[in-house]
Design a protein around this motif. Sequence first.
Motif, PDB file in Angstrom:
ATOM      1  N   ASP A 201       0.863  -9.070  -5.297  1.00 42.95           N
ATOM      2  CA  ASP A 201       0.370  -8.896  -3.926  1.00 42.95           C
ATOM      3  C   ASP A 201       0.456  -7.425  -3.505  1.00 42.95           C
ATOM      4  O   ASP A 201      -0.483  -6.872  -2.924  1.00 42.95           O
ATOM      5  CB  ASP A 201       1.229  -9.767  -2.999  1.00 42.95           C
ATOM      6  N   LEU A 202       1.599  -6.795  -3.815  1.00 43.42           N
ATOM      7  CA  LEU A 202       1.782  -5.378  -3.466  1.00 43.42           C
ATOM      8  C   LEU A 202       0.739  -4.514  -4.180  1.00 43.42           C
ATOM      9  O   LEU A 202       0.134  -3.628  -3.581  1.00 43.42           O
ATOM     10  CB  LEU A 202       3.195  -4.930  -3.851  1.00 43.42           C
ATOM     11  N   ILE A 203       0.540  -4.796  -5.470  1.00 41.38           N
ATOM     12  CA  ILE A 203      -0.416  -3.985  -6.230  1.00 41.38           C
ATOM     13  C   ILE A 203      -1.834  -4.206  -5.692  1.00 41.38           C
ATOM     14  O   ILE A 203      -2.598  -3.268  -5.486  1.00 41.38           O
ATOM     15  CB  ILE A 203      -0.347  -4.310  -7.739  1.00 41.38           C
ATOM     16  N   ARG A 204      -2.149  -5.438  -5.430  1.00 38.45           N
ATOM     17  CA  ARG A 204      -3.507  -5.741  -4.958  1.00 38.45           C
ATOM     18  C   ARG A 204      -3.779  -5.059  -3.626  1.00 38.45           C
ATOM     19  O   ARG A 204      -4.800  -4.409  -3.427  1.00 38.45           O
ATOM     20  CB  ARG A 204      -3.669  -7.264  -4.822  1.00 38.45           C
ATOM     21  N   ARG A 205      -2.827  -5.220  -2.700  1.00 41.53           N
ATOM     22  CA  ARG A 205      -3.050  -4.667  -1.366  1.00 41.53           C
ATOM     23  C   ARG A 205      -2.866  -3.150  -1.345  1.00 41.53           C
ATOM     24  O   ARG A 205      -3.483  -2.458  -0.545  1.00 41.53           O
ATOM     25  CB  ARG A 205      -2.097  -5.314  -0.379  1.00 41.53           C
ATOM     26  N   GLY A 206      -2.011  -2.649  -2.213  1.00 38.97           N
ATOM     27  CA  GLY A 206      -1.719  -1.219  -2.194  1.00 38.97           C
ATOM     28  C   GLY A 206      -2.719  -0.376  -2.960  1.00 38.97           C
ATOM     29  O   GLY A 206      -2.883   0.808  -2.663  1.00 38.97           O
ATOM     30  N   GLU A 213      -8.336  -6.402 -13.070  1.00 35.01           N
ATOM     31  CA  GLU A 213      -7.658  -5.119 -13.348  1.00 35.01           C
ATOM     32  C   GLU A 213      -6.136  -5.290 -13.328  1.00 35.01           C
ATOM     33  O   GLU A 213      -5.418  -4.708 -14.153  1.00 35.01           O
ATOM     34  CB  GLU A 213      -8.081  -4.060 -12.314  1.00 35.01           C
ATOM     35  N   ILE A 214      -5.675  -6.102 -12.398  1.00 36.27           N
ATOM     36  CA  ILE A 214      -4.219  -6.318 -12.323  1.00 36.27           C
ATOM     37  C   ILE A 214      -3.753  -7.129 -13.541  1.00 36.27           C
ATOM     38  O   ILE A 214      -2.634  -6.950 -14.026  1.00 36.27           O
ATOM     39  CB  ILE A 214      -3.824  -6.994 -10.986  1.00 36.27           C
ATOM     40  N   ALA A 215      -4.637  -7.985 -14.048  1.00 36.36           N
ATOM     41  CA  ALA A 215      -4.306  -8.716 -15.288  1.00 36.36           C
ATOM     42  C   ALA A 215      -3.965  -7.715 -16.391  1.00 36.36           C
ATOM     43  O   ALA A 215      -3.014  -7.924 -17.167  1.00 36.36           O
ATOM     44  CB  ALA A 215      -5.480  -9.595 -15.711  1.00 36.36           C
ATOM     45  N   GLU A 216      -4.691  -6.624 -16.450  1.00 38.61           N
ATOM     46  CA  GLU A 216      -4.423  -5.600 -17.479  1.00 38.61           C
ATOM     47  C   GLU A 216      -3.055  -4.954 -17.266  1.00 38.61           C
ATOM     48  O   GLU A 216      -2.358  -4.640 -18.220  1.00 38.61           O
ATOM     49  CB  GLU A 216      -5.528  -4.533 -17.495  1.00 38.61           C
ATOM     50  N   VAL A 217      -2.703  -4.771 -15.995  1.00 41.92           N
ATOM     51  CA  VAL A 217      -1.373  -4.207 -15.689  1.00 41.92           C
ATOM     52  C   VAL A 217      -0.291  -5.142 -16.232  1.00 41.92           C
ATOM     53  O   VAL A 217       0.644  -4.711 -16.926  1.00 41.92           O
ATOM     54  CB  VAL A 217      -1.194  -4.018 -14.159  1.00 41.92           C
ATOM     55  N   PHE A 218      -0.442  -6.431 -15.961  1.00 40.24           N
ATOM     56  CA  PHE A 218       0.571  -7.395 -16.436  1.00 40.24           C
ATOM     57  C   PHE A 218       0.572  -7.473 -17.968  1.00 40.24           C
ATOM     58  O   PHE A 218       1.639  -7.582 -18.587  1.00 40.24           O
ATOM     59  CB  PHE A 218       0.357  -8.772 -15.807  1.00 40.24           C
ATOM     60  N   THR A 306       0.391  -0.888  12.736  1.00 38.41           N
ATOM     61  CA  THR A 306      -0.930  -0.440  13.190  1.00 38.41           C
ATOM     62  C   THR A 306      -1.773   0.132  12.065  1.00 38.41           C
ATOM     63  O   THR A 306      -2.982   0.006  12.060  1.00 38.41           O
ATOM     64  CB  THR A 306      -0.766   0.611  14.308  1.00 38.41           C
ATOM     65  N   GLU A 307      -1.108   0.747  11.107  1.00 37.65           N
ATOM     66  CA  GLU A 307      -1.888   1.394  10.044  1.00 37.65           C
ATOM     67  C   GLU A 307      -2.009   0.534   8.801  1.00 37.65           C
ATOM     68  O   GLU A 307      -1.104  -0.236   8.480  1.00 37.65           O
ATOM     69  CB  GLU A 307      -1.235   2.725   9.676  1.00 37.65           C
ATOM     70  N   GLY A 308      -3.120   0.697   8.114  1.00 37.39           N
ATOM     71  CA  GLY A 308      -3.321   0.018   6.846  1.00 37.39           C
ATOM     72  C   GLY A 308      -2.510   0.713   5.750  1.00 37.39           C
ATOM     73  O   GLY A 308      -1.783   1.667   6.018  1.00 37.39           O
ATOM     74  N   PHE A 309      -2.668   0.241   4.531  1.00 37.39           N
ATOM     75  CA  PHE A 309      -1.850   0.800   3.463  1.00 37.39           C
ATOM     76  C   PHE A 309      -2.691   1.045   2.216  1.00 37.39           C
ATOM     77  O   PHE A 309      -3.366   0.148   1.718  1.00 37.39           O
ATOM     78  CB  PHE A 309      -0.714  -0.168   3.129  1.00 37.39           C
ATOM     79  N   THR A 310      -2.645   2.279   1.753  1.00 38.84           N
ATOM     80  CA  THR A 310      -3.222   2.599   0.454  1.00 38.84           C
ATOM     81  C   THR A 310      -2.245   3.497  -0.283  1.00 38.84           C
ATOM     82  O   THR A 310      -1.823   4.526   0.260  1.00 38.84           O
ATOM     83  CB  THR A 310      -4.564   3.361   0.609  1.00 38.84           C
ATOM     84  N   ALA A 311      -1.880   3.088  -1.463  1.00 38.16           N
ATOM     85  CA  ALA A 311      -0.952   3.907  -2.245  1.00 38.16           C
ATOM     86  C   ALA A 311      -1.645   5.226  -2.604  1.00 38.16           C
ATOM     87  O   ALA A 311      -2.793   5.210  -3.064  1.00 38.16           O
ATOM     88  CB  ALA A 311      -0.538   3.164  -3.506  1.00 38.16           C
ATOM     89  N   GLN A 312      -0.951   6.337  -2.367  1.00 37.14           N
ATOM     90  CA  GLN A 312      -1.551   7.650  -2.647  1.00 37.14           C
ATOM     91  C   GLN A 312      -1.803   7.830  -4.139  1.00 37.14           C
ATOM     92  O   GLN A 312      -2.844   8.302  -4.554  1.00 37.14           O
ATOM     93  CB  GLN A 312      -0.630   8.771  -2.134  1.00 37.14           C
TER      94      GLN A 312
END
Length: 479
Positions: A201-206, A213-218, A306-312
């Motif tokens: 969930d963190l990876i998907r939303r972040g 793509e996340i399958a490849e991470v796992f 209030t703010e959204g989240f995108t990992a830098q």
Amino acid sequence: QAANIGVVGLAVMGSNLARNLASREGNTVAVFNRTHAKTEELVAEHPEAGFVSTASYEEFAAALQKPRTAIIMVKAGGPTDAVIDALVEVFEPGDIIVDGGNSLFTDTIRREKAVRETGINYVGMGVSGGEEGALLGPSLMPGGSDESWITLGPILRSIAAIAEGEPCVTHVGHDGAGHFVKMVHNGIEYADMQLIAEAYDLIRRGTGKSPAEIAEVFAEWNKGELESYLIEITAEVLRQVDAATGQPLVDVILDQAGAKGTGAWTVQTALSLGTPVSGIAEATFARSLSSHPEQREISRDLPGPTEGFTAQDPDAFIEQVRLALYASKIVAYSQGFDEIRAGAAEYDWNIDLGKIAAIWRGGCIIRARFLNRITDAYSETPDLPVLLTAPFFVDVFTRAQDAWREIVATSAKVGIPAPAFSSSLAYYDGLRAERLPAALIQGQRDFFGAHTYKRIDKPGTFHTLWSGDRTEIEAEDTH
Ligand code: NBP
């Protein structure tokens, strides 16, 4: 031809276990099912197994060599009691009844006591690995007497999964020990699954990466220290595309997690033992939360950040999530082993904790590379009071420290629920703390209930006269 082992209950688990038994050199397997058509079907479909088909409990008993050994694989609860009652009627002293169903360990303790009075041996056995495990090699957690282990041991060793050359079975301990350990196994499984789900969930939303793509991470993680069956199947599930819609399957599955109750048993038992399995509890409650659509619906517009989240830096973020997952996973396993340790003390079982980790390396759902580390930890220090303090794990915590805190802080800040990550960290910090605010709680308890407290500087039990002149008096210990 006399059979050396029998199976009662030929639904998916029982028939697969019977086929597994029959495929091993030297075994002849008698089979029985309440609805006889199922027995006939199994025997007809698998002539290679050489099953001895029986149509009544009497025929079943007559087909077995003495001491008769029967494994029951029926629905837990009333059906298991019904089968035990029927077998006790047709078996003799020295025979062995094994319950391989998912029974609550306190039921097993009760049944063992009752059956023992007839001179028949009773063994409650945890079986993990689902249908495939039952057929190809499960992880087996038998309890019961030493006497029954003499007969059962070789048979169970022959059908168990093999991990690094060792069969995944051991005589866990007396009476309900096997089912207790299986229950905690399932509790740990809940925690492990929840942690993986939070990581996803963190990876998907972040990062905005797709499930594929996340399958490849796992899949990548599965090549390293997180290597485990659950990480492996997570990649498979995330990769799956729904044929009907062309969407990732995970996006069309209703987000309400089911449960069959073993997680709740683990938590309920931990509560009565006073063992803080907070990761397992959070995992169990997270499933409950997901399964209340009406509460989720009405809560959807509650205020959030209030703010959204995108990992830098997505790659760096993913690595932080991986480390947080590993550290939290160690906490969850440490808590589970703490519950087994406490259960063994409470019920007087002599459980070799390192051996438990060893038999979970193959066949079962939580099989993982790092279980070897748990075995190592307990062989170095058999009475280790807190598993996560073993040197290997301390090294992981040193490495994962900053990432773990960063991920928990981020999840709180941006409003992504990560209950298992954060409760694991809180448990870890609770253990580390030099002083806990428990002192204040003792003060509050003494204030409203005269529950007394102990002092750090002298022995004895004390009470402050809160509603009087607030002097301190020595008191009787009321905890
Ligand atoms: P089920 O849990 O669906 O049980 C079906 C079997 O129970 C059938 O053989 C049925 O006989 C028999 N049965 C019932 Br119901 N009431 C009975 C009674 N009064 N007397 C005699 N037999 C009775 O089967 P399963 O999914 O194969 O699971 C078997 C056990 O293994 C369960 O305790 C389960 O929790 C445990 N387990 C399952 C898994 C898994 O992955 N599925 C893993 C580990 C352990 P019938 O054909 O006459 O109705």
